[in-house]
Design an enzyme around this catalytic site. Structure first.
Site, PDB file in Angstrom:
ATOM      1  CD  GLN A  91      -3.911  -8.926   9.066  1.00  0.00           C
ATOM      2  OE1 GLN A  91      -3.377  -9.305  10.095  1.00  0.00           O
ATOM      3  NE2 GLN A  91      -3.606  -7.796   8.478  1.00  0.00           N
ATOM      4  CD  GLU A 122      -3.247  -6.058   3.104  1.00  0.00           C
ATOM      5  OE1 GLU A 122      -4.138  -5.318   3.564  1.00  0.00           O
ATOM      6  OE2 GLU A 122      -2.035  -5.838   3.241  1.00  0.00           O
ATOM      7  CD  GLU A 169      -3.215  -1.058   1.952  1.00  0.00           C
ATOM      8  OE1 GLU A 169      -3.285  -0.156   2.803  1.00  0.00           O
ATOM      9  OE2 GLU A 169      -4.113  -1.905   1.784  1.00  0.00           O
ATOM     10  CE1 TYR A 193      -8.676  -6.244   4.523  1.00  0.00           C
ATOM     11  CE2 TYR A 193      -7.462  -4.502   3.404  1.00  0.00           C
ATOM     12  CZ  TYR A 193      -7.477  -5.644   4.195  1.00  0.00           C
ATOM     13  OH  TYR A 193      -6.305  -6.180   4.651  1.00  0.00           O
TER      14      TYR A 193
HETATM   15  O1  AHR Z   1      -5.197  -5.686   7.128  1.00  0.00           O
HETATM   16  C1  AHR Z   1      -5.107  -4.489   7.806  1.00  0.00           C
HETATM   17  C2  AHR Z   1      -4.459  -3.398   6.979  1.00  0.00           C
HETATM   18  O2  AHR Z   1      -5.268  -3.116   5.882  1.00  0.00           O
HETATM   19  C3  AHR Z   1      -3.136  -3.724   6.369  1.00  0.00           C
HETATM   20  O3  AHR Z   1      -2.085  -3.552   7.254  1.00  0.00           O
HETATM   21  C4  AHR Z   1      -3.045  -2.737   5.253  1.00  0.00           C
HETATM   22  O4  AHR Z   1      -2.244  -3.181   4.188  1.00  0.00           O
HETATM   23  C5  AHR Z   1      -4.496  -2.535   4.856  1.00  0.00           C
HETATM   24  O5  AHR Z   1      -4.825  -1.216   4.736  1.00  0.00           O
END
Ligand code: AHR
Length: 539
Positions: free
Chosen positions: A392, A343, A220, A286
């Site tokens: 995670q 992610e 990121e 996300y």
């Molecule tokens: O997964 C949590 C955070 O989300 C990670 O550290 C980052 O890469 C993302 O913004």
């Protein structure tokens, strides 16, 4: 569409949380059955769904790495999660929790990314080697400002991967690290001959080098990894990746930091300027409720609006991958470069009473449906997507496992990964789905999601999700080119949208055997319960 094909009067018994109610099924001319339960509630079984699985086709392999995981030095993912230390009363092997290793081996975890996340661009690997009591501490500025003692470092991570039987994926520091640090990390871990770093590794107890294929160059970097523009980052990428050498037969796969979700310009710049220097390009996705970060709402407390928002968010993954892939296709028509979704997952408000910086959240049937939908999409994009890492693994975001001291709970998301492992390294089969809608308020999304594959033994697996929390769904599936003999399956569902596993009741939600799929020649008729994930095996 009409539902006449299935229009027969029937009496059904529906079991809801142990109580049995008689249900009269009434034929409607529309696209659904309406059933009236004894307590007056309604339950619909939609009949408008048609699926064709081209069982005799398929070219692309669904890489098992699509079922990869991400773990960061964040909250209780590593410390208090994987890592309990050698002196812990919790059974462990060299400090790594045994029950967790066993559970993750159960879902055949293929690859694990570490040390971050945002943490990666502040991590200096040399602080995490040598005798543990001599290792310097650091402040984990991103995640709660707690002190990180560096007891879990390179050796411990690679030991964890060996215990899990998975590939390591190291995410290296570009934001605050030097080129030399990265160069030496590769030398320390993978060089077999005599060299300063290889000698240091041996002095720290590891004679033979490890094989480490996957190297991420920053994380990121448009945000927590240095707030860079794509033009600035791409120059750094070219420079840093140069020094990740292929030592001693170790063949590296270099992954450039990719876009923040739908920042397509980032992908454009990276591909235009550096395609020839990368093996993979990442993207993060996300799913949360509300506009901007931070996310709104607890994992376990939501109404149907909250259910709908997350499922709609999950479906966006398809548009995201399609658009990033289209840009990559322009520069890399042969699809040499992998799109690496390193992610992804749901992000809710932290559980009450927990450190806000630790991102600890529960995990319900809703998260399981999001996982099922996203994995179907990732499977269907396997021509370009070569790896994905859900965030995670333990005790953070959409975790597989939650722990409380010696107790451990497998989440509904874990069970989806378990059910879907049949797709690992299988051949993706083309599908055509004609799905009814799941309507909520003025909005609507397709009620069904699907992907299908053929494994090396010739068995077909079809993963189906019914996103509608109120109505079951009847699916008539043509298995084109196949005359199977047997069908069996598993289902994950519950009476409540927010059903979840707790330390007191760890098996509230787990897969059950599914017997509502019937074969007639090449036609499979399946009745999916409302809000369910079903994986069928046909052979
Ligand atoms: O997964 C949590 C955070 O989300 C990670 O550290 C980052 O890469 C993302 O913004």
């Amino acid at each position: 569409m009409t539902g006449d094909k299935f229009g027969k009067r029937a009496i059904r018994v529906i079991r809801t949380r142990g109580t049995i109610s008689l249900v009269l099924m009434v034929v409607f001319a529309g696209n659904c059955f309406l059933t009236l339960t004894a307590d007056g509630a309604t339950d619909e079984t939609k009949t408008a769904n048609r699926l064709v699985v081209h069982a005799d086709q398929g070219e692309e392999m669904i890489s098992r790495n699509i079922y990869g995981h991400f773990s960061e030095d964040l909250g209780r993912c590593i410390s208090g999660g994987f890592w309990v230390g050698e002196d812990s009363p919790i059974p462990n092997t060299r400090g790594i929790r045994n029950d967790m290793v066993e559970a993750l081996r159960g879902i055949k975890i293929p690859v694990l990314r570490w040390p971050g996340g945002c943490f990666a661009d502040e991590y200096h690997w040399k602080d995490g080697i040598g005798p543990r009591d001599m290792r310097p501490s650091m402040i984990n500025t991103h995640w709660g400002g707690v002190i990180e003692n560096n007891h879990f470092g390179t050796h411990e991570f690679l030991d964890l991967c060996e215990q899990l039987g998975c590939e390591p994926y190291i995410s290296a520091n570009v934001g605050s690290g030097t080129v030399q640090e990265l160069q030496q990390w590769a030398e320390y871990t993978t060089f077999d001959g005599e060299s300063p770093m290889a000698s240091l590794r041996r002095a720290n107890g590891r004679e033979k080098p490890w094989k480490i294929k996957y190297w991420g160059v920053g994380n990121e970097n448009w945000g927590c990894g240095g707030n860079m523009t794509p033009e600035f980052y791409v120059d750094l990428y070219k420079r840093y990746q140069t020094y990740i050498r292929d030592f001693s037969g170790n063949k590296t796969y270099k992954i450039a930091c990719g876009a923040n979700k739908a920042d397509y310009n980032w992908t454009e710049v990276l591909m235009q300027e550096a395609a020839w220097r990368m093996s993979g390009l990442s993207v993060h996705c996300y799913i949360w409720k509300g506009g901007d970060w931070p996310p709104e709402g607890l994992a376990t407390e939501f109404d149907e609006a909250g259910w709908f928002a997350f499922l709609k968010g999950a479906l966006f993954m398809d548009e995201l991958l399609t658009k990033h892939s289209a840009i990559m296709d322009k520069y890399d028509p042969d699809k040499r470069i992998g799109l690496i979704v390193d992610e992804w997952g749901t992000w809710h408000e932290v559980e009450p009473g927990t450190n806000p910086g630790f991102l600890y959240q529960q995990n319900t049937l809703r998260d399981a449906l999001v996982a099922g939908v996203c994995l179907n999409i990732l499977n269907r994009h396997c021509d370009r997507v070569k790896m994905a890492n859900i965030a995670q693994t333990v005790n953070v975001l959409q975790a597989m496992i939650l722990t409380k001291d010696e107790k451990m709970v497998l989440t509904p998301t874990y069970h989806v990964f378990d059910m879907y492992k049949a797709h690992h390294d299988a051949t993706l089969l083309p599908v055509e789905l004609q799905s009814g809608d799941y309507k909520f308020g003025d909005d609507r999304i397709p009620a069904l999601s699907v992907s299908a594959s053929r494994d090396k033994q010739g068995r077909i697996h079809i993963s189906l999700c019914n996103l509608d929390p109120r109505a079951g769904a009847k699916v008539v599936c043509e298995l084109r080119g196949l005359e199977p003999k047997k069908v069996s399956g598993q289902v994950l569902t519950a009476a409540e949208m927010n059903a979840h596993n707790t330390f007191e009741n760890p098996e509230q939600l787990k897969p059950a055997s599914f017997d509502d799929a019937h074969l007639h020649n090449s036609t499979l008729t399946v009745t999916l319960p409302a809000k369910s994930v079903v994986v069928l095996k046909v052979h």
